[in-house]
Design a protein around this motif. Structure first.
Motif, mmCIF file in Angstrom:
data_model
loop_
_atom_site.group_PDB
_atom_site.id
_atom_site.type_symbol
_atom_site.label_atom_id
_atom_site.label_comp_id
_atom_site.label_asym_id
_atom_site.label_seq_id
_atom_site.Cartn_x
_atom_site.Cartn_y
_atom_site.Cartn_z
ATOM 1 N N TRP A 112 -10.170 -7.209 -1.150
ATOM 2 C CA TRP A 112 -10.156 -5.869 -0.541
ATOM 3 C C TRP A 112 -9.508 -5.935 0.843
ATOM 4 C CZ3 TRP A 112 -11.483 -3.170 3.788
ATOM 5 C CH2 TRP A 112 -11.531 -1.775 3.694
ATOM 6 N N MET A 126 -6.574 -0.441 -4.680
ATOM 7 C CA MET A 126 -6.098 -0.361 -3.299
ATOM 8 C C MET A 126 -4.640 0.074 -3.266
ATOM 9 S SD MET A 126 -8.697 -1.069 -1.651
ATOM 10 C CE MET A 126 -9.937 -0.880 -2.898
ATOM 11 N N THR A 150 -14.829 3.834 3.977
ATOM 12 C CA THR A 150 -13.863 2.822 3.551
ATOM 13 C C THR A 150 -13.342 3.152 2.152
ATOM 14 O OG1 THR A 150 -15.676 1.479 2.680
ATOM 15 C CG2 THR A 150 -14.859 0.897 4.855
ATOM 16 N N TRP A 151 -12.135 2.704 1.869
ATOM 17 C CA TRP A 151 -11.607 2.838 0.510
ATOM 18 C C TRP A 151 -12.539 2.080 -0.422
ATOM 19 C CZ3 TRP A 151 -5.637 1.517 0.826
ATOM 20 C CH2 TRP A 151 -4.996 2.460 1.628
ATOM 21 N N PRO A 191 -7.801 2.762 5.591
ATOM 22 C CA PRO A 191 -8.696 2.035 4.678
ATOM 23 C C PRO A 191 -10.136 1.986 5.183
ATOM 24 C CG PRO A 191 -6.650 0.839 4.956
ATOM 25 C CD PRO A 191 -6.598 1.995 5.910
ATOM 26 N N ARG A 192 -10.280 2.017 6.499
ATOM 27 C CA ARG A 192 -11.616 2.015 7.082
ATOM 28 C C ARG A 192 -11.556 2.808 8.379
ATOM 29 N NH1 ARG A 192 -16.279 -1.475 8.659
ATOM 30 N NH2 ARG A 192 -16.461 -0.899 10.818
ATOM 31 N N ASP A 205 -26.491 -2.966 6.048
ATOM 32 C CA ASP A 205 -25.748 -2.675 4.821
ATOM 33 C C ASP A 205 -24.370 -3.293 4.966
ATOM 34 O OD1 ASP A 205 -24.960 -1.625 2.456
ATOM 35 O OD2 ASP A 205 -24.739 0.442 3.172
ATOM 36 N N LEU A 262 0.857 -1.184 0.000
ATOM 37 C CA LEU A 262 0.000 0.000 0.000
ATOM 38 C C LEU A 262 0.891 1.232 0.000
ATOM 39 C CD1 LEU A 262 -2.836 -0.808 2.581
ATOM 40 C CD2 LEU A 262 -2.892 -1.082 0.101
ATOM 41 N N LYS A 304 -2.351 5.475 2.983
ATOM 42 C CA LYS A 304 -2.887 4.911 4.226
ATOM 43 C C LYS A 304 -2.463 5.715 5.458
ATOM 44 C CE LYS A 304 0.701 1.605 5.574
ATOM 45 N NZ LYS A 304 1.005 0.236 5.958
ATOM 46 N N ASN A 330 -28.916 -6.208 15.012
ATOM 47 C CA ASN A 330 -29.115 -4.857 15.515
ATOM 48 C C ASN A 330 -29.826 -3.974 14.501
ATOM 49 O OD1 ASN A 330 -28.065 -4.640 18.261
ATOM 50 N ND2 ASN A 330 -26.127 -5.269 17.358
ATOM 51 N N ARG A 358 -24.524 -7.260 13.544
ATOM 52 C CA ARG A 358 -24.930 -6.075 12.789
ATOM 53 C C ARG A 358 -26.296 -6.282 12.154
ATOM 54 N NH1 ARG A 358 -20.053 -4.199 9.118
ATOM 55 N NH2 ARG A 358 -21.744 -3.314 7.914
ATOM 56 N N GLU A 399 -2.285 -5.835 3.685
ATOM 57 C CA GLU A 399 -0.969 -5.967 3.047
ATOM 58 C C GLU A 399 -0.393 -7.371 3.204
ATOM 59 O OE1 GLU A 399 1.365 -2.116 2.797
ATOM 60 O OE2 GLU A 399 0.323 -1.807 4.691
ATOM 61 N N ARG A 436 -20.883 4.183 4.715
ATOM 62 C CA ARG A 436 -22.080 3.418 5.079
ATOM 63 C C ARG A 436 -22.349 3.534 6.574
ATOM 64 N NH1 ARG A 436 -19.952 -1.141 2.104
ATOM 65 N NH2 ARG A 436 -22.096 -1.644 1.683
ATOM 66 N N ASP A 437 -23.612 3.362 6.903
ATOM 67 C CA ASP A 437 -24.013 3.436 8.307
ATOM 68 C C ASP A 437 -24.143 2.034 8.860
ATOM 69 O OD1 ASP A 437 -24.053 6.145 8.140
ATOM 70 O OD2 ASP A 437 -26.201 6.306 7.786
ATOM 71 N N GLU A 438 -23.623 1.845 10.046
ATOM 72 C CA GLU A 438 -23.638 0.517 10.644
ATOM 73 C C GLU A 438 -24.213 0.568 12.057
ATOM 74 O OE1 GLU A 438 -19.621 -0.884 10.514
ATOM 75 O OE2 GLU A 438 -19.619 -1.041 8.326
ATOM 76 N N CYS A 439 -24.834 -0.537 12.442
ATOM 77 C CA CYS A 439 -25.324 -0.699 13.818
ATOM 78 C C CYS A 439 -24.535 -1.833 14.447
ATOM 79 C CB CYS A 439 -26.796 -1.084 13.837
ATOM 80 S SG CYS A 439 -27.909 0.191 13.313
ATOM 81 N N PRO A 440 -23.336 -1.569 14.965
ATOM 82 C CA PRO A 440 -22.518 -2.663 15.481
ATOM 83 C C PRO A 440 -23.110 -3.294 16.727
ATOM 84 C CG PRO A 440 -21.426 -0.570 15.876
ATOM 85 C CD PRO A 440 -22.657 -0.265 15.100
#
Lengths: 339, 265
Positions: free
Chosen positions: B171, A241, A266-267, A64-65, B163, A55, A59, B154, B151, B177, A252-256
């Motif tokens: 990826w 990448m 994210t990339w 990346p995230r 999503d 990479l 970075k 929830n 996820r 790496e 994106r929206d997340e509900c962890p």
């Protein structure tokens, strides 16, 4: 700009001194011949002569995230703290990398400033290192084989010493804090630098013919070559990448977990089918061929029209990392009907 | 989804399979206690007694394949009971390992495996539940990833649509790496064909991706096969590696999708 010299034996002292300016990041050898940029404590691990890390430095600016926004148990987290990497000293940037940094700056800092990028960019110290090309380098063709700005310091290895170019106030600070490491450059140093430059220009074996390339691409818009490439491409996204100028991202929206939500960045890569998917399930680049073609047109046509230069710096990472052996130079030869 | 003080009713079911996905749910030890407070798990044979086998369900999770007529009946009953049906694991989504030898007749398989005729086997060709009834959501993985399951749960409980990333394993592998198993080890790595979410677990430990999470939306099987063959890997090895998860159900479904996509263009 100031030009100095430093004895080769002082490199490790120099790297130790750099730590005072931020987390020292340099290429290290992960497995034989495979390099990655990593934060190092033991300076003897640094392999600045390594031509490409898997990479690129991007970075160090955008993870990346990372979490952009967070809300947990009714409380908002610190804005973008997840991507805050603190002051970083990037040692081992090559000319192509620094050109790529300029391109990222154009994208992220010109019209709409990206605060996540800017926070890390403002605290990034760039210490370049002169390289010798291998068979995958074609920066000479992309006019990115030398660099005269956008770095803080640049070390060019000469016989038993380095020619040190100081190019910013921060670079000057580093020199002032470590006067004992440097001496004024002599006429012999300069002479040797010029000889090395000539030797290096001769060392390139790969070249990409960019003559009138944007127009050639315009003419070849419907060429069957793109369909052929679409059949060969895995759309794994590896080329994007590893590309130092590929800058697309997804949000994106997340509900962890319960009562928590995160907006995550994210990339992304235009080779992924999901990339051009929009509301209603429509996809304006549904075919693989369209996506592959888009990547080349973006780099060598659209970007040139907008910014007056291609967004490819000829680092050869995509050539090195394509599992199916797609080679950007061969692609354009093919487009021109030369292969 | 919850209306008033009623907690959503949830059922978790296994058809033919190893029950590994249900086990993954049980492995969510800490989170499970909290989740149990937000939903009412009324039907889960693997984990509780006193189940209600007939009530309406807000959410039903189904793992495993349809490999018997009874599986199909069970599946249809679950579908009829559930508002939101979630396919759990690669078996439920794609067929997975049980579908590995669908091209062989059941008689041949019986003979090969048991060397005699046995009474208790009434199997049919193993197919994923998604082949028979519509599902609202699907969560691949062999087994599923706990963080993805949480996820999904929830999101569903919060009334939003989960999503999940749909990018290939490559990826995650590139971002970590790792040394590429194809380029540097000349192995049949299914990463480019396979949907990510596992954090490229196998390649991160120096093992080629076996494709256990099922295909990405548009896997380029042909180019992958050509690539492996071009690196001097034998056809037998390619077929052996790809047939674990990548073929034949994957293959046929992937190709069907491809054909549909082609005809839409």
């Amino acid at each position: 700009m100031q030009t100095l010299r430093m004895n080769a034996g002082l490199l490790s002292s120099f790297l130790e001194a750099l730590k005072a300016f931020g987390t020292l990041v340099a290429p290290v050898e992960r497995s034989p011949g495979v390099f990655a940029l990593e934060a190092i404590d033991d300076v003897s691990q640094a392999r600045p002569e390594a031509l490409r890390t898997i990479l690129p430095f991007k970075k160090l600016l955008l993870k990346p995230r990372f979490v952009m926004l967070e809300r947990r148990q009714g409380q908002y987290g610190a804005d973008g703290a997840d991507n805050d990497l603190g002051p970083v000293v990037y040692f081992g940037a090559h000319s192509c990398d620094i050109h790529a940094l300029r391109i990222l700056d154009l994208l992220y800092l010109s019209d709409y400033v990206d605060p996540y990028y800017k926070r890390n960019r403002d605290r990034l110290t760039v210490v370049g290192y002169g390289c010798m090309p291998d068979g995958k380098c074609f920066c000479q063709s992309m006019d990115t084989s030398t660099i005269d700005k956008d770095f803080d310091m640049f070390l060019t290895p000469l016989d038993g010493r380095y020619l040190v170019t100081v190019n910013s106030a921060r670079g000057d600070d580093i020199v002032r804090a470590n006067q004992h490491l440097f001496q004024p450059a002599t006429r012999r140093d300069v002479q040797e630098y010029l000889e090395r430059l000539k030797e290096r220009e001769k060392a390139f074996t790969l070249s990409l013919d960019v003559t009138d390339l944007p127009y050639v691409l315009e003419l070849k818009k419907d060429d069957p070559v793109w369909e052929e490439l679409g059949k060969k491409c895995l759309c794994c996204g590896s080329c994007s990448m590893v590309c130092p100028t590929c800058a697309c991202f997804n949000v994106r929206d997340e509900c962890p977990e319960e009562d928590s939500a995160q907006r995550v960045r994210t990339w992304d890569a235009c080779l992924y089918r999901e990339y051009a998917l929009v509301a209603g399930g429509h996809n304006f680049r549904a075919s693989r061929a369209d996506r592959v073609k888009n990547r080349y047109y973006h780099k060598q046509e659209a970007f040139v029209r907008e910014f007056g230069m291609p967004s490819c710096v000829g680092c050869g990472r995509c050539i090195e990392n394509c599992p199916t052996g797609i080679n950007v130079v061969e692609v354009f030869q093919y487009v021109r009907g030369e292969a | 989804m919850p209306n008033g003080n009623d907690k959503p009713k949830v059922g978790i079911f296994g058809l033919t399979g190893c029950a590994g996905d249900q086990l993954q749910i049980l492995n969510c030890e800490d989170e499970l206690v909290r989740l149990a407070g937000r939903m009412d798990i009324v039907d889960w044979v693997m984990a509780r007694s006193g189940n209600d086998h007939t009530c309406r369900l807000d959410v039903a999770f189904v793992e495993g394949v349809v490999a018997t007529e009874r599986d199909l009946e069970t599946l249809k009953e679950i579908r009829a009971r559930a508002k939101t049906l979630v396919a759990l694991g690669t078996c439920a989504v794609w067929g997975g390992l049980p579908a590995m030898h669908n091209e062989m007749s059941r008689e041949v398989l019986q003979r090969e495996v048991y060397n005699t005729h046995v009474q208790f086997l009434d199997t049919v060709e193993a197919l994923p539940p998604t082949h028979f009834v519509p599902f609202e959501l699907s969560l691949p993985g062999c087994p599923i990833e706990r963080h993805e399951f949480l996820r999904v749960v929830n999101s569903v409980l919060s009334g939003t649509e989960p999503d999940l990333p749909r990018v290939p394993v490559c990826w995650e592998c590139k971002v970590k790496e790792n040394t590429c198993r194809v380029i540097h080890a000349q192995e049949v790595c299914c990463g480019a064909m396979t949907r990510g979410g596992c954090g490229a677990r196998c390649p991160s430990h120096g093992v080629a991706c076996s494709g256990c999470r099922g295909p990405v939306e548009e896997p380029n099987y042909d180019a992958n096969i050509t690539m492996f063959a071009g690196r001097g890997i034998s056809w037998l090895e390619i077929a052996r590696r790809m047939s674990n998860f990548s073929a034949p159900v994957w293959m046929t479904q992937g190709l069907e999708q491809e054909v549909r996509r082609e005809s839409k263009r």
